[in-house]
Design a protein around this motif. Structure first.
Motif, PDB file in Angstrom:
ATOM      1  N   ARG A  95      18.328 -83.271 -14.394  1.00 55.72           N
ATOM      2  CA  ARG A  95      18.618 -81.692 -14.265  1.00 55.72           C
ATOM      3  C   ARG A  95      16.462 -81.426 -14.816  1.00 55.72           C
ATOM      4  O   ARG A  95      15.965 -82.401 -14.934  1.00 55.72           O
ATOM      5  CB  ARG A  95      19.283 -81.515 -15.647  1.00 55.72           C
ATOM      6  CG  ARG A  95      20.512 -82.455 -15.954  1.00 55.72           C
ATOM      7  CD  ARG A  95      21.528 -82.517 -17.019  1.00 55.72           C
ATOM      8  NE  ARG A  95      22.534 -82.434 -17.229  1.00 55.72           N
ATOM      9  CZ  ARG A  95      24.040 -83.243 -17.301  1.00 55.72           C
ATOM     10  NH1 ARG A  95      23.908 -81.423 -17.133  1.00 55.72           N
ATOM     11  NH2 ARG A  95      24.917 -83.288 -17.210  1.00 55.72           N
ATOM     12  N   LYS A  96      16.484 -79.827 -15.120  1.00 60.32           N
ATOM     13  CA  LYS A  96      15.529 -79.586 -14.918  1.00 60.32           C
ATOM     14  C   LYS A  96      15.156 -80.163 -17.155  1.00 60.32           C
ATOM     15  O   LYS A  96      15.881 -80.141 -18.198  1.00 60.32           O
ATOM     16  CB  LYS A  96      15.098 -78.140 -15.249  1.00 60.32           C
ATOM     17  CG  LYS A  96      14.071 -77.691 -16.257  1.00 60.32           C
ATOM     18  CD  LYS A  96      14.070 -75.932 -16.217  1.00 60.32           C
ATOM     19  CE  LYS A  96      13.025 -75.634 -17.004  1.00 60.32           C
ATOM     20  NZ  LYS A  96      12.781 -73.863 -17.376  1.00 60.32           N
ATOM     21  N   GLY A  97      13.999 -80.899 -17.129  1.00 56.93           N
ATOM     22  CA  GLY A  97      13.574 -81.434 -18.760  1.00 56.93           C
ATOM     23  C   GLY A  97      13.740 -82.902 -18.490  1.00 56.93           C
ATOM     24  O   GLY A  97      13.999 -83.947 -19.477  1.00 56.93           O
ATOM     25  N   ASP A  98      14.881 -83.478 -17.416  1.00 55.69           N
ATOM     26  CA  ASP A  98      14.714 -84.677 -17.305  1.00 55.69           C
ATOM     27  C   ASP A  98      13.859 -86.369 -17.085  1.00 55.69           C
ATOM     28  O   ASP A  98      12.453 -85.123 -16.740  1.00 55.69           O
ATOM     29  CB  ASP A  98      15.979 -84.827 -15.991  1.00 55.69           C
ATOM     30  CG  ASP A  98      17.020 -84.755 -16.502  1.00 55.69           C
ATOM     31  OD1 ASP A  98      17.802 -84.842 -17.784  1.00 55.69           O
ATOM     32  OD2 ASP A  98      18.075 -85.127 -16.041  1.00 55.69           O
ATOM     33  N   SER A  99      13.662 -87.297 -17.738  1.00 57.83           N
ATOM     34  CA  SER A  99      13.020 -88.583 -17.196  1.00 57.83           C
ATOM     35  C   SER A  99      14.080 -88.715 -16.842  1.00 57.83           C
ATOM     36  O   SER A  99      14.947 -89.333 -16.653  1.00 57.83           O
ATOM     37  CB  SER A  99      12.087 -88.755 -18.366  1.00 57.83           C
ATOM     38  OG  SER A  99      11.261 -87.471 -19.060  1.00 57.83           O
ATOM     39  N   LEU A 100      13.194 -89.676 -15.191  1.00 61.73           N
ATOM     40  CA  LEU A 100      13.634 -90.622 -14.410  1.00 61.73           C
ATOM     41  C   LEU A 100      13.341 -92.515 -14.500  1.00 61.73           C
ATOM     42  O   LEU A 100      11.961 -92.784 -14.091  1.00 61.73           O
ATOM     43  CB  LEU A 100      14.188 -89.899 -12.956  1.00 61.73           C
ATOM     44  CG  LEU A 100      14.651 -91.443 -12.327  1.00 61.73           C
ATOM     45  CD1 LEU A 100      16.235 -91.147 -12.154  1.00 61.73           C
ATOM     46  CD2 LEU A 100      14.491 -90.593 -10.469  1.00 61.73           C
ATOM     47  N   VAL A 101      13.408 -93.680 -14.502  1.00 56.65           N
ATOM     48  CA  VAL A 101      13.319 -94.206 -14.362  1.00 56.65           C
ATOM     49  C   VAL A 101      13.847 -95.146 -12.936  1.00 56.65           C
ATOM     50  O   VAL A 101      14.753 -95.232 -12.809  1.00 56.65           O
ATOM     51  CB  VAL A 101      12.776 -95.286 -15.380  1.00 56.65           C
ATOM     52  CG1 VAL A 101      11.976 -96.751 -15.005  1.00 56.65           C
ATOM     53  CG2 VAL A 101      11.896 -95.136 -16.724  1.00 56.65           C
ATOM     54  N   THR A 130       8.184 -93.921 -11.832  1.00 57.39           N
ATOM     55  CA  THR A 130       8.461 -92.417 -13.929  1.00 57.39           C
ATOM     56  C   THR A 130       8.601 -91.418 -13.121  1.00 57.39           C
ATOM     57  O   THR A 130       7.918 -91.280 -12.326  1.00 57.39           O
ATOM     58  CB  THR A 130       7.927 -93.816 -14.793  1.00 57.39           C
ATOM     59  OG1 THR A 130       7.641 -94.691 -14.693  1.00 57.39           O
ATOM     60  CG2 THR A 130       8.521 -92.646 -15.843  1.00 57.39           C
ATOM     61  N   LEU A 131       9.103 -90.819 -13.328  1.00 59.91           N
ATOM     62  CA  LEU A 131       9.639 -89.625 -13.384  1.00 59.91           C
ATOM     63  C   LEU A 131       9.836 -88.338 -14.154  1.00 59.91           C
ATOM     64  O   LEU A 131      11.163 -88.849 -14.641  1.00 59.91           O
ATOM     65  CB  LEU A 131      10.370 -89.148 -11.268  1.00 59.91           C
ATOM     66  CG  LEU A 131      10.568 -87.545 -11.159  1.00 59.91           C
ATOM     67  CD1 LEU A 131      10.578 -88.016  -9.405  1.00 59.91           C
ATOM     68  CD2 LEU A 131      11.528 -87.507 -11.521  1.00 59.91           C
ATOM     69  N   ARG A 132       9.226 -87.313 -13.735  1.00 62.19           N
ATOM     70  CA  ARG A 132       9.000 -86.303 -14.854  1.00 62.19           C
ATOM     71  C   ARG A 132      10.099 -84.362 -14.077  1.00 62.19           C
ATOM     72  O   ARG A 132       9.077 -84.346 -13.392  1.00 62.19           O
ATOM     73  CB  ARG A 132       8.630 -85.642 -15.697  1.00 62.19           C
ATOM     74  CG  ARG A 132       9.172 -84.865 -17.056  1.00 62.19           C
ATOM     75  CD  ARG A 132       8.611 -85.191 -18.131  1.00 62.19           C
ATOM     76  NE  ARG A 132       6.863 -85.081 -17.895  1.00 62.19           N
ATOM     77  CZ  ARG A 132       6.137 -84.404 -18.167  1.00 62.19           C
ATOM     78  NH1 ARG A 132       6.249 -82.289 -18.650  1.00 62.19           N
ATOM     79  NH2 ARG A 132       5.134 -83.775 -18.396  1.00 62.19           N
ATOM     80  N   VAL A 133      11.237 -84.100 -14.712  1.00 57.55           N
ATOM     81  CA  VAL A 133      11.323 -82.723 -13.679  1.00 57.55           C
ATOM     82  C   VAL A 133      10.759 -82.057 -15.062  1.00 57.55           C
ATOM     83  O   VAL A 133      11.682 -81.302 -15.748  1.00 57.55           O
ATOM     84  CB  VAL A 133      12.451 -82.807 -13.717  1.00 57.55           C
ATOM     85  CG1 VAL A 133      13.001 -81.609 -13.315  1.00 57.55           C
ATOM     86  CG2 VAL A 133      13.202 -83.912 -13.114  1.00 57.55           C
ATOM     87  N   LEU A 134       9.960 -81.075 -14.103  1.00 60.14           N
ATOM     88  CA  LEU A 134       8.969 -80.225 -15.144  1.00 60.14           C
ATOM     89  C   LEU A 134      10.520 -78.392 -14.997  1.00 60.14           C
ATOM     90  O   LEU A 134       9.765 -78.092 -15.393  1.00 60.14           O
ATOM     91  CB  LEU A 134       7.890 -80.128 -13.754  1.00 60.14           C
ATOM     92  CG  LEU A 134       6.692 -80.941 -14.181  1.00 60.14           C
ATOM     93  CD1 LEU A 134       5.251 -80.562 -13.722  1.00 60.14           C
ATOM     94  CD2 LEU A 134       6.333 -81.740 -15.856  1.00 60.14           C
TER      95      LEU A 134
END
Length: 288
Positions: A95-101, A130-134
């Motif tokens: 989702r928008k705003g999520d962070s993922l590893v 590591t990823l952040r959904v902007l």
């Protein structure tokens, strides 16, 4: 602020994964891919065919292989993906705003067809993403509009870096347009190198720290020391080089200062790291 908090949590998980791989709590996909999503779950899950706008970092141990956090974001189309041991499996859950590893084990990558591991990866290593959904966009038109906006803002920041560099060196250069600057050291004669004209130049290209990456004056790079000849306006050269040469006439000597977005962009020059600002020391031999 909320996104920064989520991404901080992702970095904490990443650090834990690096220092104590066996104790980090991950979820798993059907293929065995380990992942952790940090989310406040307030935004809708991305739909198939939509695009994620992300910043990411990929590491092995303490070595950063790729990162977009100091440059431009990436845009990823989301599609349904079956088990294949790839981060693409997890993107449909974001989702928008999520962070993922995401943690991929090198042994498994090798077994699933990656082939021989590159020298910087060893058996038992974890390839950590590591990823952040902007943001999330519905179609390519929205992606391109946002990409252009991001690129323009990024280039403005690069121009400021060039201006600060030139000020620190007391360089008197004039703007040539599109973020390019020209320091004319010797005036030429006749008409300038306008669109459609064929220009021959001798040049040396360096990074801001003086590292030389190309030169047709250097016999190791150009044994015959022949001038570089091109037609202005036919996109035969990087945009910043053409933009600077347009201010010069035959016989002129100058230095052209080019932000990376008008140069080679993310492609690293020898001795550089990608998004390298460039200086070309040029002499216009002929204009036809």
């Amino acid at each position: 602020m909320k996104q920064l908090f989520l991404f901080g949590a992702a970095l904490t998980i990443l650090a834990a994964a690096e220092s104590c791989k066996g104790k980090t709590s991950y979820d798993k996909t059907k293929s065995g891919l380990m992942y952790k999503i940090i989310s406040d779950e307030k935004n809708p899950v991305v739909k198939k065919g939509e695009f994620l706008k992300v910043h990411f970092q990929q590491k092995v141990r303490d070595t950063v292989l790729m990162s977009s956090f100091t440059s431009l974001p990436e845009y990823i189309r989301v599609d349904s993906v079956g088990p294949e041991y790839s981060p693409l499996e997890v993107f449909t859950m974001l989702r928008k705003g999520d962070s993922l590893v995401v943690a991929q084990i090198t042994d498994t990558l090798e077994k699933k067809g990656m082939g021989q591991l590159p020298p910087f990866m060893k058996k038992g290593d974890h390839l950590l993403l590591t990823l952040r959904v902007l943001d999330v966009f519905k179609d390519e038109a929205a992606v391109e509009a946002d990409r252009e906006k991001e690129a323009e803002a990024f280039k403005e920041g690069e121009v400021k870096v060039l201006q600060q560099f030139m000020a620190s060196k007391k360089i008197n250069a004039q703007p040539a347009g599109k973020g390019v600057f020209v320091e004319i050291q010797q005036q030429g004669t006749g008409a300038v190198a306008d669109t459609g004209k064929t220009v021959s130049v001798m040049y040396t290209g360096t990074l801001l720290d003086g590292t030389k990456f190309d030169s047709n004056r250097d016999t190791a790079m150009n044994p015959t020391k022949q001038p570089l000849t091109f037609t202005v306006g036919q996109q035969q050269m990087i945009p910043g080089f053409e933009q600077g040469v347009k201010l010069l006439s035959k016989g002129a000597k100058a230095k052209i200062y080019i932000p990376s977005m008008m140069g080679y962009g993310r492609r690293p020059m020898p001795g550089g790291k990608g998004y390298d600002h460039l200086i070309f020391d040029v002499e216009v031999v002929d204009i036809k």
